[in-house]
Design a protein around this motif. Structure first.
Motif, PDB file in Angstrom:
ATOM      1  N   ILE A  11       0.862  -1.181   0.000  1.00 30.34           N
ATOM      2  CA  ILE A  11       0.000   0.000   0.000  1.00 30.34           C
ATOM      3  C   ILE A  11       0.900   1.234   0.000  1.00 30.34           C
ATOM      4  O   ILE A  11       1.877   1.296   0.733  1.00 30.34           O
ATOM      5  CB  ILE A  11      -0.916   0.038   1.244  1.00 30.34           C
ATOM      6  N   ASN A  12       0.548   2.193  -0.854  1.00 28.25           N
ATOM      7  CA  ASN A  12       1.298   3.450  -0.843  1.00 28.25           C
ATOM      8  C   ASN A  12       0.382   4.621  -1.167  1.00 28.25           C
ATOM      9  O   ASN A  12      -0.816   4.451  -1.329  1.00 28.25           O
ATOM     10  CB  ASN A  12       2.523   3.391  -1.764  1.00 28.25           C
ATOM     11  N   HIS A  13       0.965   5.788  -1.237  1.00 26.51           N
ATOM     12  CA  HIS A  13       0.249   7.017  -1.579  1.00 26.51           C
ATOM     13  C   HIS A  13       0.979   7.653  -2.751  1.00 26.51           C
ATOM     14  O   HIS A  13       2.201   7.628  -2.802  1.00 26.51           O
ATOM     15  CB  HIS A  13       0.272   8.007  -0.408  1.00 26.51           C
ATOM     16  N   ASN A  14       0.228   8.212  -3.662  1.00 27.52           N
ATOM     17  CA  ASN A  14       0.815   8.923  -4.789  1.00 27.52           C
ATOM     18  C   ASN A  14      -0.005  10.191  -4.993  1.00 27.52           C
ATOM     19  O   ASN A  14      -1.189  10.108  -5.323  1.00 27.52           O
ATOM     20  CB  ASN A  14       0.790   8.050  -6.047  1.00 27.52           C
ATOM     21  N   PRO A  15       0.605  11.359  -4.799  1.00 27.19           N
ATOM     22  CA  PRO A  15      -0.159  12.606  -4.924  1.00 27.19           C
ATOM     23  C   PRO A  15      -0.779  12.806  -6.308  1.00 27.19           C
ATOM     24  O   PRO A  15      -1.716  13.584  -6.450  1.00 27.19           O
ATOM     25  CB  PRO A  15       0.859  13.696  -4.626  1.00 27.19           C
ATOM     26  N   GLU A  16      -0.300  12.093  -7.291  1.00 26.60           N
ATOM     27  CA  GLU A  16      -0.821  12.243  -8.655  1.00 26.60           C
ATOM     28  C   GLU A  16      -1.972  11.286  -8.959  1.00 26.60           C
ATOM     29  O   GLU A  16      -2.580  11.363 -10.022  1.00 26.60           O
ATOM     30  CB  GLU A  16       0.314  12.035  -9.656  1.00 26.60           C
ATOM     31  N   ILE A  17      -2.258  10.379  -8.032  1.00 30.63           N
ATOM     32  CA  ILE A  17      -3.319   9.395  -8.250  1.00 30.63           C
ATOM     33  C   ILE A  17      -4.332   9.489  -7.113  1.00 30.63           C
ATOM     34  O   ILE A  17      -3.983   9.340  -5.941  1.00 30.63           O
ATOM     35  CB  ILE A  17      -2.748   7.956  -8.324  1.00 30.63           C
ATOM     36  N   HIS A  18      -5.576   9.752  -7.445  1.00 26.21           N
ATOM     37  CA  HIS A  18      -6.671   9.784  -6.477  1.00 26.21           C
ATOM     38  C   HIS A  18      -6.396  10.699  -5.281  1.00 26.21           C
ATOM     39  O   HIS A  18      -6.713  10.354  -4.136  1.00 26.21           O
ATOM     40  CB  HIS A  18      -7.020   8.376  -5.990  1.00 26.21           C
ATOM     41  N   GLY A  19      -5.777  11.831  -5.544  1.00 26.68           N
ATOM     42  CA  GLY A  19      -5.591  12.826  -4.490  1.00 26.68           C
ATOM     43  C   GLY A  19      -4.784  12.359  -3.299  1.00 26.68           C
ATOM     44  O   GLY A  19      -5.031  12.760  -2.177  1.00 26.68           O
ATOM     45  N   ASP A  20      -3.838  11.493  -3.522  1.00 29.56           N
ATOM     46  CA  ASP A  20      -2.926  11.016  -2.480  1.00 29.56           C
ATOM     47  C   ASP A  20      -3.585  10.091  -1.455  1.00 29.56           C
ATOM     48  O   ASP A  20      -3.036   9.848  -0.401  1.00 29.56           O
ATOM     49  CB  ASP A  20      -2.240  12.189  -1.773  1.00 29.56           C
ATOM     50  N   CYS A  21      -4.759   9.550  -1.770  1.00 31.29           N
ATOM     51  CA  CYS A  21      -5.346   8.594  -0.835  1.00 31.29           C
ATOM     52  C   CYS A  21      -4.622   7.254  -0.994  1.00 31.29           C
ATOM     53  O   CYS A  21      -3.960   7.014  -2.000  1.00 31.29           O
ATOM     54  CB  CYS A  21      -6.854   8.471  -1.037  1.00 31.29           C
ATOM     55  N   PRO A  22      -4.716   6.383  -0.003  1.00 36.81           N
ATOM     56  CA  PRO A  22      -3.984   5.116  -0.072  1.00 36.81           C
ATOM     57  C   PRO A  22      -4.458   4.243  -1.238  1.00 36.81           C
ATOM     58  O   PRO A  22      -5.658   4.086  -1.453  1.00 36.81           O
ATOM     59  CB  PRO A  22      -4.253   4.459   1.269  1.00 36.81           C
ATOM     60  N   ILE A  23      -3.489   3.715  -1.959  1.00 35.55           N
ATOM     61  CA  ILE A  23      -3.769   2.834  -3.095  1.00 35.55           C
ATOM     62  C   ILE A  23      -2.946   1.558  -2.974  1.00 35.55           C
ATOM     63  O   ILE A  23      -1.930   1.520  -2.274  1.00 35.55           O
ATOM     64  CB  ILE A  23      -3.469   3.513  -4.453  1.00 35.55           C
TER      65      ILE A  23
END
Length: 97
Positions: A11-23
């Motif tokens: 699990i990580n966060h990416n500010p460019e994907i889904h507003g930085d929510c956990p993905i």
């Protein structure tokens, strides 16, 4: 010998994907999406079948993250539902105008 996976990498966060929510790492699938399906009664296996590029380990990792951060994820789900309802009402009002 089997490869050992550090579940912290799933699990990580990416500010460019889904507003930085956990993905789920390497995907655009949010923990929120997995939690919603889980709360609707889908089993881990059913979720993995529906999103067939996910492994069971990835779905379990998302659910572990959800349960460890349940308050935040549930608040995010509620906020998303409220925004969807607001937009639906706005759209209906515009149709009547």
């Amino acid at each position: 010998m089997a490869t050992i996976t550090d579940i912290g990498t799933l699990i990580n966060h990416n500010p460019e994907i889904h507003g930085d929510c956990p993905i789920i790492a390497g995907t655009g699938v949010t923990v929120r999406r997995i939690a919603i399906w889980y709360k609707q009664g889908y089993s881990v296996e059913e979720i993995a079948e529906q999103i067939n590029h996910l492994s069971l380990a990835q779905v379990y990792a998302a659910l572990i993250y959800y349960h460890a951060n349940r308050e935040d994820i549930d608040a995010d789900i509620a906020a998303e539902a409220a925004e969807a309802e607001r937009l639906e009402k706005l759209h209906q009002t515009e149709k009547l105008s």
